[in-house]
Design an enzyme around this catalytic site. Structure first.
Site, PDB file in Angstrom:
ATOM      1  N   CYS A   1      34.086  -8.120   9.722  1.00 38.44           N
ATOM      2  CA  CYS A   1      32.736  -8.859   9.077  1.00 38.44           C
ATOM      3  C   CYS A   1      33.147 -10.235   8.654  1.00 38.44           C
ATOM      4  CB  CYS A   1      32.161  -8.012   8.180  1.00 38.44           C
ATOM      5  SG  CYS A   1      31.445  -6.234   8.953  1.00 38.44           S
TER       6      CYS A   1
ATOM      7  N   CYS B   1      35.244  -6.109   5.343  1.00 37.94           N
ATOM      8  CA  CYS B   1      36.416  -6.168   6.259  1.00 37.94           C
ATOM      9  C   CYS B   1      36.535  -7.223   6.973  1.00 37.94           C
ATOM     10  CB  CYS B   1      36.125  -4.857   7.083  1.00 37.94           C
ATOM     11  SG  CYS B   1      34.785  -5.136   8.120  1.00 37.94           S
TER      12      CYS B   1
ATOM     13  N   ASP C   1      -6.442  23.239  48.431  1.00 38.30           N
ATOM     14  CA  ASP C   1      -6.609  24.624  47.636  1.00 38.30           C
ATOM     15  C   ASP C   1      -5.701  25.728  48.105  1.00 38.30           C
ATOM     16  OD1 ASP C   1     -10.311  24.311  47.919  1.00 38.30           O
ATOM     17  OD2 ASP C   1      -8.949  23.451  46.509  1.00 38.30           O
TER      18      ASP C   1
ATOM     19  N   CYS D   1      34.318  -0.996   4.317  1.00 40.19           N
ATOM     20  CA  CYS D   1      33.256  -2.430   4.232  1.00 40.19           C
ATOM     21  C   CYS D   1      32.050  -2.131   3.541  1.00 40.19           C
ATOM     22  CB  CYS D   1      33.432  -2.893   5.509  1.00 40.19           C
ATOM     23  SG  CYS D   1      32.434  -4.500   5.745  1.00 40.19           S
TER      24      CYS D   1
ATOM     25  N   CYS E   1      29.738  -3.375   6.678  1.00 41.97           N
ATOM     26  CA  CYS E   1      29.077  -2.855   8.004  1.00 41.97           C
ATOM     27  C   CYS E   1      29.617  -1.204   7.730  1.00 41.97           C
ATOM     28  CB  CYS E   1      29.760  -3.179   9.149  1.00 41.97           C
ATOM     29  SG  CYS E   1      32.138  -2.665   8.850  1.00 41.97           S
TER      30      CYS E   1
END
Lengths: 174, 529
Positions: free
Chosen positions: B24, B21, B344, B109, B112
């Site tokens: 990228c 793509c 306690d 793509c 990616c």
């Protein structure tokens, strides 16, 4: 016969009364009157003590020495590798000045947590305060067995009945 | 302005033709400023096509109309579908990798897997933000945490090797660091979109985290060859989780030789059929801490719930009486209560009270004015007479450290009602007042020996003050070192605490009542009123 001094009308429940249940084993290992008292804490820890009817606690008896029957490998101040005891396991031997020897047994199954070194140094504590400072040892039963360990033991009431029977038997024969 | 230049053309063309793509492609060409990535996908696609269409000796990129029969296309599924379940698009791509028609922005793509295609664009971000808003958290900033499937690293590696080889032909080098990281580019694009949609800035230190997890089931096995070649990079799986974690995959990729990699994995990576799926979108807020001091007025209240075998033995507890209100107001998932020591069930806590800190886990509401906190304190105090709180305030995580310090290092003062078996007179207890810094040895008390190791602890009783009550009772005030067992100091615990009151006075002593008078820690800061 010296019995455990029970307050006729306890104003305040003692430390033992508040946190422990008293269980007994009479004539341990077949030896007459060698009675043990096991103090069971609400958290299931058991403190092994002598019952008031035990010969060692009778007037006139002097303790010469006490020795613990534990392998030297058992480290008293560490939990790792602590011994696991059965009911009949011997805890210690008490040597009296009149030559008599008494073996004290665990009476409950469990892990030996601690032995009372105070009575080694000063055996008279055992006779003066058998239910508190003069305790013999501390044993921790397995979680799963914490209820079942008392099945072989006597309640306070049952123990008192046995004492009465003994007195009657003695009176009868004398 | 289109960020690629002439010298990027070979690489760009190679990547584009093999199914990568535009964004990228930018990354692999080292485009390291944000603006180009933020342009809409369609626009980027068009610009890229234009850029690549030059000269005589390049491939024909334009797809003639009508599209050849070989190309089968299918629109992405309606984006109004529940993105959480299935954000997949369904596509078919021709095996030889030629591009689809310009009507479709639909090639997934091969690097990616859609992350820098639809998953960084406004529509998806809006979907995420809807979920964030629906979650009901109050926040003034956020940090975005994104998790990608590990196979993306493998594909990235393959693309890098491919591009490196191409650039080698032109005697150019390409280091891993010359490539813009996928996650970085993703954040460049999405951070402003999130900020705009939610109206808050992105801040790496924010306690409010929005996390998006992507997966790509189709290519899960892409990583498996690494397990065979570099087995020592992969630790055995725990809890059915995959062995192929991002970290492990990265480690293996750094190790594996290029030749070995290319034998096992196609360079360029093949084009997948579907985009990533969104595995989860979660929001969580980091814990907030509230501190204060509590008084305990009941002799029948445990610190923590007392439940044995599923049965509650005593009603309520200190921590519940305080924390339940906080849980509600902060809308938190759960809490962790800690205090500077504890008393306690049958012991009261008087004076300034005992410091405590409560961690509220995943609170949905976190902003409170000091007035609101004051009101919260009043509300807690009105709701119970067994406990009261003061100095309630928001604090930081460092609070817990103060708790521990207080527990282990600071002194406490107590008042005890002591009983003696022997009758006593005033003069019999006066000597106690003169004893300073008394050292005592305490074996682990019998009452806790079932859960604590047997040990001997030396502790110091700093001073005592005895007040005669009657022949068998007196009140003892004492100041002690942290970690001293008071009850055992009074009754001696079968002679396992020495010296003890009984041994000091040569009587049998017992404790009837105990109160904590003060916990000597000056934290948290005292507030007015």
């Amino acid at each position: 016969m010296a019995t455990e001094p029970e307050a006729a009308e306890p104003v305040v429940p003692s430390l033992v009364d508040r946190y422990f249940t008293r269980w007994y084993k009479a004539d341990v290992k077949g030896k007459p009157c060698e009675d043990h008292c096991i103090l069971q804490h609400s958290n299931r820890i058991c403190v092994i003590t002598l019952a008031g009817s035990h010969p060692v606690l009778q007037s006139g008896k002097t303790i010469k020495s006490i020795s613990y029957q534990i392998s030297t490998n058992c480290s008293r101040l560490q939990n790792k590798g602590a011994q696991f005891l059965t009911e009949l396991a011997p805890l210690c031997k008490i040597y009296c000045s009149d030559g008599e020897e008494y073996t004290i047994s665990s009476c409950v199954r469990g892990r030996l947590m601690e032995v009372n070194e105070n009575i080694l140094h000063k055996p008279s504590i055992l006779q003066e305060k058998p239910s508190t400072e003069g305790y013999i040892a501390v044993v921790l039963p397995k979680f799963e067995e914490s209820k079942s360990i008392t099945e072989g033991l006597l309640t306070q009431k049952q123990y008192e009945e046995i004492i009465v029977k003994r007195i009657n038997a003695t009176t009868a024969t004398s | 302005m289109f960020p690629l230049t002439e010298e990027n053309k070979h690489v760009a063309r190679l990547l584009f033709n093999t199914g990568t793509c535009p964004r990228c492609i930018f990354r692999f060409c080292g485009v390291d400023f944000h603006a180009p990535y933020k342009l809409p996908y369609e626009e980027l696609l068009n610009e890229l096509r234009k850029f690549l269409k030059t000269g005589k000796d390049e491939l024909i990129l334009e797809v003639p109309n009508p599209p050849p029969k070989k190309i089968r296309l299918q629109e992405l599924e309606d984006r109004n579908d529940n993105m959480n379940q299935n954000g997949e698009g369904r596509l078919s791509v021709i095996e030889d990798g030629s591009i689809a028609s310009k009507n479709s922005n639909l090639n997934v793509c091969n690097v990616c897997l859609g992350i820098l295609q639809e998953f960084c664009e406004k529509d998806f971000i809006k979907k995420v933000c809807q979920k964030v808003e629906a979650s009901g958290f109050e926040f003034t900033n956020l940090v975005l945490s994104v998790s990608f499937p590990p196979q993306l690293s493998v594909r990235e590696h393959a693309a890098w090797l491919l591009v490196k080889q191409e650039m080698g032909k032109q005697s150019l080098s390409l280091g891993r660091n010359d490539i813009v990281q996928l996650k970085e580019a993703y954040k460049w694009i999405t951070h402003p979109l999130f900020s705009e949609e939610l109206g808050v800035p992105i801040d790496g230190k924010s306690l409010f985290e929005v996390s998006v997890v992507f997966a790509h089931p189709e290519t899960v096995e892409d990583c498996h060859f690494l397990g065979t070649i570099c087995p020592d990079c992969f630790k055995p799986a725990k809890n059915k989780q995959s062995v192929f974690t991002r970290m492990a995959v990265m480690k293996a990729l750094n190790k594996i030789k290029e030749e070995d990699f290319c034998k096992q994995f196609p360079c360029p990576p093949n084009s997948p059929k579907a985009v990533c799926t969104v595995l989860e979108i979660e929001c969580a807020h980091g814990a907030v801490f509230v501190a204060g001091r509590y008084n305990k007025y009941s002799r029948n209240l445990p610190q923590t719930p007392w439940i044995i075998d599923g049965e509650r033995k005593l009603e309520s507890s200190v921590e519940e009486l305080i924390s339940d209100h906080l849980l509600t107001v902060f809308k938190a998932e759960s809490f962790n209560f800690s205090s500077s020591g504890r008393e306690d069930v049958d012991v009261r806590t008087l004076g300034n009270g005992r410091p405590f800190a409560i961690e509220l886990v995943n609170p949905h509401r976190v902003h409170f004015t000091s007035q609101e906190i004051k009101e919260l304190q009043q509300k807690i105090n009105k709701s119970s007479n067994k406990i009261q709180v003061r100095d309630l305030q928001l604090v930081t995580r460092e609070a817990i450290g103060h708790m521990k310090e207080g527990e282990e290092e600071k002194t406490k003062t107590y008042s005890a009602l002591v009983w003696t078996n022997k009758a006593i007179q005033k003069k019999d207890i006066e000597f106690l007042n003169d004893i300073k810094d008394l050292k005592i040895d305490q074996k682990t008390p019998l009452r806790v020996l079932h859960r604590r190791p047997l040990a001997v602890r030396t502790r110091v009783i700093h001073f005592m003050e005895a007040h005669y009550v009657d022949a068998h009772h007196f009140r003892l005030y004492l100041k002690t070192q942290a970690g001293t067992y008071i009850k055992e100091f009074v009754h001696g615990d079968f002679g396992r605490t020495t010296p003890n009151i009984g041994s000091l006075m040569n009587v049998t002593a017992d404790i009837l009542e105990l109160d904590v008078e003060s916990v000597d820690v000056d934290w948290p800061p005292a507030l007015d009123d």
